[in-house]
Every structure is written in C-alpha cells, then in structure tokens.
Design an enzyme around this catalytic site. Structure first.
Site, mmCIF file in Angstrom:
data_model
loop_
_atom_site.group_PDB
_atom_site.id
_atom_site.type_symbol
_atom_site.label_atom_id
_atom_site.label_comp_id
_atom_site.label_asym_id
_atom_site.label_seq_id
_atom_site.Cartn_x
_atom_site.Cartn_y
_atom_site.Cartn_z
ATOM 1 N N ARG A 69 -52.500 16.136 -15.206
ATOM 2 C CA ARG A 69 -53.055 14.865 -15.691
ATOM 3 C C ARG A 69 -53.163 13.849 -14.553
ATOM 4 O O ARG A 69 -54.138 13.103 -14.451
ATOM 5 C CB ARG A 69 -52.156 14.324 -16.812
ATOM 6 C CG ARG A 69 -52.670 13.042 -17.456
ATOM 7 C CD ARG A 69 -51.721 12.589 -18.553
ATOM 8 N NE ARG A 69 -52.134 11.304 -19.113
ATOM 9 C CZ ARG A 69 -51.300 10.372 -19.557
ATOM 10 N NH1 ARG A 69 -49.995 10.585 -19.499
ATOM 11 N NH2 ARG A 69 -51.736 9.243 -20.064
ATOM 12 N N HIS A 73 -56.497 11.841 -13.390
ATOM 13 C CA HIS A 73 -56.545 10.377 -13.357
ATOM 14 C C HIS A 73 -56.862 9.865 -11.950
ATOM 15 O O HIS A 73 -57.527 8.843 -11.793
ATOM 16 C CB HIS A 73 -55.217 9.800 -13.840
ATOM 17 C CG HIS A 73 -55.058 9.849 -15.329
ATOM 18 N ND1 HIS A 73 -54.315 8.930 -16.042
ATOM 19 C CD2 HIS A 73 -55.548 10.705 -16.256
ATOM 20 C CE1 HIS A 73 -54.351 9.218 -17.324
ATOM 21 N NE2 HIS A 73 -55.094 10.309 -17.480
ATOM 22 N N ASP A 74 -56.371 10.560 -10.943
ATOM 23 C CA ASP A 74 -56.664 10.163 -9.567
ATOM 24 C C ASP A 74 -58.146 10.307 -9.266
ATOM 25 O O ASP A 74 -58.780 9.384 -8.752
ATOM 26 C CB ASP A 74 -55.837 11.000 -8.592
ATOM 27 C CG ASP A 74 -56.065 10.613 -7.142
ATOM 28 O OD1 ASP A 74 -56.097 9.400 -6.851
ATOM 29 O OD2 ASP A 74 -56.220 11.508 -6.298
ATOM 30 N N VAL A 77 -60.797 7.762 -10.613
ATOM 31 C CA VAL A 77 -60.787 6.385 -10.090
ATOM 32 C C VAL A 77 -60.855 6.444 -8.570
ATOM 33 O O VAL A 77 -59.934 6.911 -7.914
ATOM 34 C CB VAL A 77 -59.507 5.630 -10.530
ATOM 35 C CG1 VAL A 77 -59.538 4.196 -10.005
ATOM 36 C CG2 VAL A 77 -59.380 5.644 -12.046
ATOM 37 N N ASP A 81 -58.461 10.732 -3.946
ATOM 38 C CA ASP A 81 -57.956 10.172 -2.682
ATOM 39 C C ASP A 81 -56.491 9.774 -2.744
ATOM 40 O O ASP A 81 -55.995 9.072 -1.858
ATOM 41 C CB ASP A 81 -58.797 8.962 -2.268
ATOM 42 C CG ASP A 81 -58.665 7.778 -3.217
ATOM 43 O OD1 ASP A 81 -58.086 7.953 -4.320
ATOM 44 O OD2 ASP A 81 -59.140 6.681 -2.876
ATOM 45 N N SER A 83 -55.081 7.662 -4.611
ATOM 46 C CA SER A 83 -54.849 6.239 -4.849
ATOM 47 C C SER A 83 -53.907 6.000 -6.027
ATOM 48 O O SER A 83 -53.242 4.964 -6.092
ATOM 49 C CB SER A 83 -56.179 5.510 -5.074
ATOM 50 O OG SER A 83 -56.930 6.105 -6.116
ATOM 51 N N ASN A 98 -51.537 5.127 -16.764
ATOM 52 C CA ASN A 98 -50.767 5.877 -15.760
ATOM 53 C C ASN A 98 -49.261 5.624 -15.800
ATOM 54 O O ASN A 98 -48.516 6.245 -15.045
ATOM 55 C CB ASN A 98 -51.282 5.547 -14.356
ATOM 56 C CG ASN A 98 -52.715 5.992 -14.149
ATOM 57 O OD1 ASN A 98 -53.162 6.970 -14.738
ATOM 58 N ND2 ASN A 98 -53.440 5.279 -13.309
ATOM 59 N N PRO A 165 -61.134 8.097 -19.384
ATOM 60 C CA PRO A 165 -61.389 8.561 -20.751
ATOM 61 C C PRO A 165 -60.202 8.238 -21.649
ATOM 62 O O PRO A 165 -59.046 8.433 -21.273
ATOM 63 C CB PRO A 165 -61.566 10.077 -20.573
ATOM 64 C CG PRO A 165 -62.115 10.212 -19.180
ATOM 65 C CD PRO A 165 -61.391 9.159 -18.383
ATOM 66 N N HIS A 195 -55.484 19.821 -22.118
ATOM 67 C CA HIS A 195 -54.522 19.366 -23.120
ATOM 68 C C HIS A 195 -53.822 20.527 -23.809
ATOM 69 O O HIS A 195 -53.025 20.314 -24.717
ATOM 70 C CB HIS A 195 -55.222 18.499 -24.175
ATOM 71 C CG HIS A 195 -55.585 17.136 -23.679
ATOM 72 N ND1 HIS A 195 -56.433 16.281 -24.359
ATOM 73 C CD2 HIS A 195 -55.226 16.469 -22.549
ATOM 74 C CE1 HIS A 195 -56.568 15.158 -23.681
ATOM 75 N NE2 HIS A 195 -55.842 15.253 -22.574
ATOM 76 N N ASP A 244 -51.014 20.498 -28.055
ATOM 77 C CA ASP A 244 -51.444 21.807 -28.544
ATOM 78 C C ASP A 244 -50.304 22.360 -29.387
ATOM 79 O O ASP A 244 -49.385 22.999 -28.880
ATOM 80 C CB ASP A 244 -51.749 22.732 -27.360
ATOM 81 C CG ASP A 244 -52.319 24.082 -27.780
ATOM 82 O OD1 ASP A 244 -52.551 24.276 -28.991
ATOM 83 O OD2 ASP A 244 -52.525 24.928 -26.902
#
Length: 323
Positions: A69, A73-74, A77, A81, A83, A98, A165, A195, A244
C-alpha cells in the site's frame, strides 16, 4: 570549399544539439530505470531488501500489505520517488490516507544496511519498490522483475495525498484518478486486487452496514450483512477487519470472488462488480492465472510513474529526511 565547411559546421551543430538533448533528458529525470542498475555499484541490494522484508514479515505478516500500500500511495503522488517516506508536519506521511501506513521501519532498516554496504548509492524509492514486490511474493503471489535506478524526491506535500483513490469513490472517479497516472481500466481493477491482503478500520464501513435510520448499502449481499455487522460492532469503530474475508494474509483471487458474491468490504471495491464497465475484469481475475500474470505487469507500470533519474532528485542518506 565554402560549401563543405558549412556542411561540416551543420553536422557539428546537429551532433552537439543531440548530445545536449540527451543530457537534458537525463538531468530532468526523463531517462528510464533498468534491470541490474546496481549490479556493479551495490550487487547486494535485492538480497538485502528481501531478507529485511522477510524478517519483519515473519514477526508480523501485516507488514506485507503495509509495504504494498505504501508503494502505491507513493507512486500516486509525485511519482515513485519515496516522497511518502519523508517525515515532517506537512508532508505526505502525515496526511490522512497515510497516517496508518505500516512499514516505515522496514524501509529504514533496509536503508541503514545498504548505506553500510554501499554508501550513497541506493535510493529509498528503489528500496520501497523492491519491498513491495517482495511483500507480494512472501504472501504467496508470483514475482516479477523490478527495474531500478529511481532517485529520491525532495518535495513532500501532505495535501497532495488527499487526491489518492478513496474508499467511497465511484468507478468514474476511480477511472479518472488512475487515468491521470497513465493507468488504464485493467490496471485499476488488477491493482485494486492488492486488497487481497491487508485490513481496514471498521469506521470506514459504518455507513454501509449501519447507516442512519437503519439504512444499509444495497450492494452488500443480504446474507453477508449480519456477518459484517457482527465483525464491526457499532461500539468498536477502530477495530480492523480483513479486506479479503477469510484470506487476510494470502495473495490470491478470493478478493475478486468475494466481490462477485457481494462480500466486498469497501464500497469502492464492491462497485467494481456492480459497475458494468469493470464487472468483466473482476470475473476474469477470479482465475489465478490471469491475476498473477497481469498483476506483475501492472506493478511494473505503476513503478514507472513519474520516476526521477539521472541528476534529478537525490539519493537520501536516511529515508525519512531530505539531505
């Protein structure tokens, strides 16, 4: 002779122009990652990341879902990199989506080991990308080759993570968010299949299963609703349950089978079955073969979003702070 000199000058100018163009692309991060990027500079990188992830996974298998995850998420955005790893009051790491990410300690540990072996060579962005792949494999998924050579970003803005999302996004919104990253409808469905491992908080299900005036989400299988309500009592909003059901730690296709039955946990997940544009893909990925094949391909696409290469970005000394 005069014409010959002009021709020579023109050829020289063209060569210089092409060389400058190549350099410019490299400087501004428009180069590409490649397999074996660290084969000479730090040949132990993959084995070090793998062993580190494995040691944490053995103590707590929830690390696998956390690292997968976190990578997602990295990349959504500012590209892949690293971030999201930067610690700071107003950075991505502190943004709502996050705050509960699990695995920062794994990345920090792997980075420390690699800094000891190959100082200033391996990026945090590459470590996270490799760790996500290793997490899938440790959970029973199929491996894929990871190209490396990413550099770390120097900017992390928390508000930008709010566009990730979301759990209540309809399929139209999900399509737009994935399309903005260069990902198509198939990528949307297959990557959401991540997921198949991990958990979510019961507070994110409250309106679906115990809404105002006793209303419930009609997309939930009526025979499954009492089970959900029992799993998430109203007085336990922070309790976490598997995304799940019955297969929290196993990277398999039961996630898609559950969507078909109306047993999806998050609304955004269940809508992938109820929406006509994505239903056939959910049906396709109930089969193990297509899921394993296409998940690896989609992860390669994900890992190439907005990468920084060449002289763009930096190689952080520690992953939680810019140099």
């Amino acid at each position: 002779m005069e014409g010959g000199n002009n021709n020579f000058s023109n050829k020289t100018f063209l060569l210089v122009f092409l060389l400058l163009a190549v350099l410019n692309n490299t400087v501004h991060g428009q180069g590409t990652c490649r397999l074996g990027f660290y084969s000479t500079s730090c040949p132990s990188v993959e084995s070090t990341v793998r062993s580190t992830v494995e040691s944490y996974f053995r103590s707590d298998p929830e690390y696998a879902a956390g690292l997968l995850r976190m990578h997602f998420h990295d990349c959504f955005v500012r590209g892949c990199d690293g971030s999201v790893l930067i610690d700071g009051a107003n950075g991505e790491r502190q943004a709502g989506p996050n705050r509960n990410l699990k695995g920062y300690d794994v990345i920090d540990d792997a980075k420390a080991k690699l800094e000891a072996a190959c100082p200033g060579v391996v990026s945090c962005a590459d470590i996270l990308t490799l760790a996500a792949r290793d997490s899938v494999v440790l959970s029973g998924g199929v491996s894929w080759q990871v190209a490396t050579g990413r550099r770390d970003g120097r900017v992390s803005i928390g508000t930008e993570a709010l566009n990730l999302p979301g759990r209540n996004d309809n399929v139209t919104v999900q399509k737009k968010k994935f399309s903005d990253q260069g990902l198509n409808l198939q990528d949307l469905v297959i990557l959401t299949g991540g997921h198949t491992i991990g958990t979510t908080s019961c507070r994110f299900l409250a309106e679906r299963i115990q809404g105002p005036n006793g209303t419930t989400d009609p997309s939930i299988d009526p025979s499954f609703l009492p089970t959900l309500q029992q799993m998430c009592p109203q007085d336990q909003p922070t309790k976490r349950i598997a995304l799940d059901t019955g297969s929290q730690f196993k990277f398999d296709t039961s996630y898609f089978a559950n969507l078909k039955k109306g047993h999806g946990i998050l609304l955004s997940d269940q809508l992938l079955w109820t929406d006509a544009s994505t239903r056939s893909l959910v049906q396709k990925y109930i089969a193990t073969g297509p899921f394993n094949l296409d998940f690896g391909k989609a992860m390669v696409k994900l890992a190439n979003i907005g990468v920084k290469t060449g002289l763009d970005g930096e190689i952080r000394k520690i992953c939680s702070a810019i140099n």
